[in-house]
Design a protein around this motif. Structure first.
Motif, PDB file in Angstrom:
ATOM      1  N   ARG A 183      -5.734   1.402   3.255  1.00 58.74           N
ATOM      2  CA  ARG A 183      -5.712   1.698   1.809  1.00 58.74           C
ATOM      3  C   ARG A 183      -6.598   2.905   1.498  1.00 58.74           C
ATOM      4  NH1 ARG A 183      -4.159  -1.271  -2.435  1.00 58.74           N
ATOM      5  NH2 ARG A 183      -4.164  -3.201  -1.251  1.00 58.74           N
TER       6      ARG A 183
ATOM      7  N   THR B  83      -5.269   6.347  -0.103  1.00 61.29           N
ATOM      8  CA  THR B  83      -5.842   6.804  -1.373  1.00 61.29           C
ATOM      9  C   THR B  83      -6.275   8.261  -1.268  1.00 61.29           C
ATOM     10  OG1 THR B  83      -6.613   4.570  -1.892  1.00 61.29           O
ATOM     11  CG2 THR B  83      -7.659   6.381  -3.077  1.00 61.29           C
TER      12      THR B  83
ATOM     13  N   ILE C 195       0.844  -1.202   0.000  1.00 56.57           N
ATOM     14  CA  ILE C 195       0.000   0.000   0.000  1.00 56.57           C
ATOM     15  C   ILE C 195       0.878   1.250   0.000  1.00 56.57           C
ATOM     16  CG2 ILE C 195      -1.645   1.352   1.371  1.00 56.57           C
ATOM     17  CD1 ILE C 195      -2.844  -1.396   2.273  1.00 56.57           C
TER      18      ILE C 195
ATOM     19  N   TYR D  50       0.911   4.190  -3.062  1.00 55.47           N
ATOM     20  CA  TYR D  50       0.321   5.513  -2.884  1.00 55.47           C
ATOM     21  C   TYR D  50       1.304   6.611  -2.490  1.00 55.47           C
ATOM     22  CZ  TYR D  50      -4.061   3.064  -3.341  1.00 55.47           C
ATOM     23  OH  TYR D  50      -5.087   2.301  -3.820  1.00 55.47           O
TER      24      TYR D  50
END
Length: 192
Positions: free
Chosen positions: A153, A157, A37, A41
């Motif tokens: 996540r 995001t 993750i 990102y």
């Protein structure tokens, strides 16, 4: 007969190896998910960060993550059981198998780290969080500043989609990288 014994021993060794490998995969699943993750990102990240606290000690942070408009200081908590705590409570409680234990508020160190680097670099885009793995439960609610793996996540995001002050964030990241390199070198000299 010796060939049969050899085959049995080889089978036992192979089954043991498969069981040990499966256990390893299970135990490291959360760590691997977190790393995936973060890689997806973030613009950049540092692991196992060491920074001088200015009074002869050091801050240890699991991850520093560069996002478009902020720098996230993230510590990980690998705790199994029910966790009870709040942002401003000094000792938190862990209940596992009907046993209760106390532990230091994990937000304190990461918040102190963020305060120090924000003051040093004159950059207010630092954010402190503590990420608990999938085995931790918060029956009375998740304290401010705490993330759970199940929603990590989504948080990453949302932060990655922010596009406000990337230039200032990148400048702070570069300055912080210099401080971290100096602290790491000083720590190595002090600890041998």
């Amino acid at each position: 007969m010796p060939m049969l014994i050899g085959m049995i021993v080889a089978t036992i060794i192979m089954v043991t190896a498969v069981i040990l490998f499966a256990r390893h995969l299970y135990k490291t699943a959360d760590s691997r998910k977190i790393k995936r993750i973060i890689k997806k990102y973030s613009a950049a990240y540092e692991r196992e960060v060491i920074l001088s606290n200015g009074i002869g000690g050091y801050f240890f942070i699991d991850y520093l993550i560069l996002l478009p408009s902020r720098i996230l200081a993230l510590n990980l908590q690998k705790i199994e059981g029910y966790v009870f705590g709040a942002e401003r409570i000094e000792l938190w409680t862990l209940v596992e198998n009907n046993k209760s234990t106390k532990f230091k508020n994990p937000l304190e160190d990461v918040n102190l780290f963020v305060k120090q680097v924000a003051d040093q670099l004159k950059f207010d885009g630092f954010m402190a969080r503590v990420l608990f793995d999938s085995r931790s439960k918060f029956p009375k609610g998740v304290p401010e500043g705490v993330l759970q793996l199940a929603s990590f996540r989504e948080s990453m995001t949302a932060w990655a989609e922010e596009k406000l002050v990337a230039e200032a964030t990148n400048k702070a990241w570069d300055e912080l990288s210099i401080l971290l390199a100096e602290s790491r070198e000083r720590c190595k000299k002090e600890t041998g």
